[in-house]
Design a protein around this motif. Structure first.
Motif, PDB file in Angstrom:
ATOM      1  N   LYS A  84       0.786  -1.228   0.000  1.00 22.98           N
ATOM      2  CA  LYS A  84       0.000   0.000   0.000  1.00 22.98           C
ATOM      3  C   LYS A  84       0.825   1.288   0.000  1.00 22.98           C
ATOM      4  CE  LYS A  84      -3.898  -2.042   2.433  1.00 22.98           C
ATOM      5  NZ  LYS A  84      -4.786  -1.926   3.580  1.00 22.98           N
ATOM      6  N   TYR A  85       2.076   1.214   0.353  1.00 19.92           N
ATOM      7  CA  TYR A  85       2.821   2.461   0.486  1.00 19.92           C
ATOM      8  C   TYR A  85       4.324   2.247   0.286  1.00 19.92           C
ATOM      9  CZ  TYR A  85       4.419   0.759   4.992  1.00 19.92           C
ATOM     10  OH  TYR A  85       5.003   0.019   5.968  1.00 19.92           O
ATOM     11  N   THR A  86       4.997   3.343   0.031  1.00 19.14           N
ATOM     12  CA  THR A  86       6.456   3.410   0.073  1.00 19.14           C
ATOM     13  C   THR A  86       6.787   4.644   0.900  1.00 19.14           C
ATOM     14  OG1 THR A  86       6.768   2.388  -2.075  1.00 19.14           O
ATOM     15  CG2 THR A  86       8.572   3.737  -1.253  1.00 19.14           C
ATOM     16  N   ARG A  87       7.608   4.466   1.906  1.00 21.17           N
ATOM     17  CA  ARG A  87       7.987   5.576   2.770  1.00 21.17           C
ATOM     18  C   ARG A  87       9.501   5.696   2.774  1.00 21.17           C
ATOM     19  NH1 ARG A  87       7.201   5.526   9.197  1.00 21.17           N
ATOM     20  NH2 ARG A  87       8.641   3.820   8.896  1.00 21.17           N
ATOM     21  N   LYS A  88       9.989   6.899   2.505  1.00 18.35           N
ATOM     22  CA  LYS A  88      11.425   7.165   2.549  1.00 18.35           C
ATOM     23  C   LYS A  88      11.671   8.249   3.583  1.00 18.35           C
ATOM     24  CE  LYS A  88      12.395   6.093  -2.263  1.00 18.35           C
ATOM     25  NZ  LYS A  88      12.952   6.575  -3.522  1.00 18.35           N
ATOM     26  N   GLU A  89      12.679   8.037   4.411  1.00 21.49           N
ATOM     27  CA  GLU A  89      13.056   9.037   5.401  1.00 21.49           C
ATOM     28  C   GLU A  89      14.538   9.319   5.260  1.00 21.49           C
ATOM     29  OE1 GLU A  89      12.010   7.916   9.342  1.00 21.49           O
ATOM     30  OE2 GLU A  89       9.891   7.688   8.873  1.00 21.49           O
ATOM     31  N   PHE A  90      14.888  10.581   5.377  1.00 21.04           N
ATOM     32  CA  PHE A  90      16.283  10.998   5.326  1.00 21.04           C
ATOM     33  C   PHE A  90      16.564  11.830   6.562  1.00 21.04           C
ATOM     34  CE2 PHE A  90      14.763  10.571   1.005  1.00 21.04           C
ATOM     35  CZ  PHE A  90      15.747   9.778   0.432  1.00 21.04           C
ATOM     36  N   HIS A  91      17.725  11.627   7.137  1.00 17.79           N
ATOM     37  CA  HIS A  91      18.116  12.381   8.325  1.00 17.79           C
ATOM     38  C   HIS A  91      19.570  12.793   8.184  1.00 17.79           C
ATOM     39  CE1 HIS A  91      18.692  13.629  12.405  1.00 17.79           C
ATOM     40  NE2 HIS A  91      19.666  12.761  12.536  1.00 17.79           N
ATOM     41  N   TYR A  92      19.824  14.077   8.394  1.00 19.41           N
ATOM     42  CA  TYR A  92      21.182  14.598   8.368  1.00 19.41           C
ATOM     43  C   TYR A  92      21.454  15.253   9.709  1.00 19.41           C
ATOM     44  CZ  TYR A  92      20.589  13.986   3.373  1.00 19.41           C
ATOM     45  OH  TYR A  92      20.344  13.447   2.148  1.00 19.41           O
ATOM     46  N   SER A  93      22.539  14.872  10.330  1.00 18.72           N
ATOM     47  CA  SER A  93      22.940  15.465  11.593  1.00 18.72           C
ATOM     48  C   SER A  93      24.359  15.974  11.421  1.00 18.72           C
ATOM     49  CB  SER A  93      22.869  14.406  12.698  1.00 18.72           C
ATOM     50  OG  SER A  93      23.274  14.960  13.921  1.00 18.72           O
ATOM     51  N   THR A  94      24.548  17.270  11.597  1.00 18.29           N
ATOM     52  CA  THR A  94      25.866  17.831  11.391  1.00 18.29           C
ATOM     53  C   THR A  94      26.073  19.044  12.292  1.00 18.29           C
ATOM     54  OG1 THR A  94      27.399  18.710   9.733  1.00 18.29           O
ATOM     55  CG2 THR A  94      25.095  19.254   9.456  1.00 18.29           C
ATOM     56  N   PHE A  95      27.292  19.228  12.738  1.00 20.48           N
ATOM     57  CA  PHE A  95      27.653  20.448  13.443  1.00 20.48           C
ATOM     58  C   PHE A  95      29.153  20.658  13.299  1.00 20.48           C
ATOM     59  CE2 PHE A  95      28.412  17.373  16.865  1.00 20.48           C
ATOM     60  CZ  PHE A  95      29.631  17.796  17.376  1.00 20.48           C
ATOM     61  N   GLN A  96      29.568  21.883  13.585  1.00 21.20           N
ATOM     62  CA  GLN A  96      30.996  22.222  13.539  1.00 21.20           C
ATOM     63  C   GLN A  96      31.246  23.348  14.535  1.00 21.20           C
ATOM     64  OE1 GLN A  96      32.843  22.385   9.696  1.00 21.20           O
ATOM     65  NE2 GLN A  96      34.102  24.114  10.314  1.00 21.20           N
ATOM     66  N   ARG A  97      32.277  23.195  15.353  1.00 17.15           N
ATOM     67  CA  ARG A  97      32.705  24.234  16.299  1.00 17.15           C
ATOM     68  C   ARG A  97      34.189  24.461  16.089  1.00 17.15           C
ATOM     69  NH1 ARG A  97      29.588  25.094  21.149  1.00 17.15           N
ATOM     70  NH2 ARG A  97      31.025  26.820  21.386  1.00 17.15           N
ATOM     71  N   SER A  98      34.613  25.712  16.156  1.00 21.14           N
ATOM     72  CA  SER A  98      36.030  26.043  15.986  1.00 21.14           C
ATOM     73  C   SER A  98      36.506  26.893  17.150  1.00 21.14           C
ATOM     74  CB  SER A  98      36.257  26.804  14.682  1.00 21.14           C
ATOM     75  OG  SER A  98      35.948  25.976  13.581  1.00 21.14           O
ATOM     76  N   PHE A  99      37.753  26.649  17.565  1.00 22.47           N
ATOM     77  CA  PHE A  99      38.358  27.362  18.678  1.00 22.47           C
ATOM     78  C   PHE A  99      39.762  27.798  18.286  1.00 22.47           C
ATOM     79  CE2 PHE A  99      35.399  24.246  20.272  1.00 22.47           C
ATOM     80  CZ  PHE A  99      34.629  24.972  21.165  1.00 22.47           C
ATOM     81  N   THR A 100      40.092  29.061  18.537  1.00 22.67           N
ATOM     82  CA  THR A 100      41.443  29.548  18.280  1.00 22.67           C
ATOM     83  C   THR A 100      42.327  29.117  19.443  1.00 22.67           C
ATOM     84  OG1 THR A 100      40.585  31.432  17.066  1.00 22.67           O
ATOM     85  CG2 THR A 100      42.846  31.597  17.856  1.00 22.67           C
ATOM     86  N   LEU A 101      43.412  28.453  19.131  1.00 18.43           N
ATOM     87  CA  LEU A 101      44.325  27.960  20.154  1.00 18.43           C
ATOM     88  C   LEU A 101      45.396  29.015  20.456  1.00 18.43           C
ATOM     89  CD1 LEU A 101      44.898  24.351  18.777  1.00 18.43           C
ATOM     90  CD2 LEU A 101      43.378  25.042  20.630  1.00 18.43           C
TER      91      LEU A 101
END
Length: 140
Positions: A84-101
């Motif tokens: 009866k159906y086709t279900r597609k799910e997409f998930h993107y998880s991303t982050f970025q942090r930068s620190f000057t040393l």
């Protein structure tokens, strides 16, 4: 990240029957950046990134021009098909942090470890930057 429950009543009536028997959970579309704690000891800087549930192998740590960059990228896709159906799910998880040393750290000796949902980064100081013990001088 907030969880939003999808309600089939939000779907126009002619299509509502396609979702009978399903309980959909969706993810908030806003990116989430983990909390970061930075502490200084006499020997090093310690950075803690609160990242429970993330996979260690998907983290990236880079040092370039005295900038430490912590990144994470995960892409997932899932497809379910029946008569009866086709279900597609997409998930993107991303982050970025930068620190000057600061120039007082040993960039080549930075270490990282992911344990119990926390990414721990140890940034050792150069010997000349470490706090020396107080020395008493006797007055003659």
């Amino acid at each position: 990240m907030s969880i939003v429950k999808f309600k089939p009543t939000q779907v126009p009536a002619p299509f509502a029957h396609l979702f009978d028997g399903f309980d959909f959970i969706g993810r908030d579309q806003h990116a989430s950046v983990p909390a970061v704690n930075v502490a200084e000891t006499p020997e090093a800087f310690r950075v803690e990134v609160a990242a429970p549930g993330l996979r260690k192998e998907l983290f990236t740590l880079n040092v370039n021009n005295n900038v430490l960059t912590i990144g994470y990228k995960q892409e997932e896709s899932k497809e379910e098909t029946s008569e009866k159906y086709t279900r597609k799910e997409f998930h993107y998880s991303t982050f970025q942090r930068s620190f000057t040393l600061p120039n007082t750290v040993e960039q080549d000796k930075i270490e990282a470890k992911y344990t119990d949902g926390v990414l721990n980064i140890l940034i050792p100081k150069r010997d000349e930057a470490k706090v020396k013990a107080v020395r008493s001088i006797e007055i003659a």
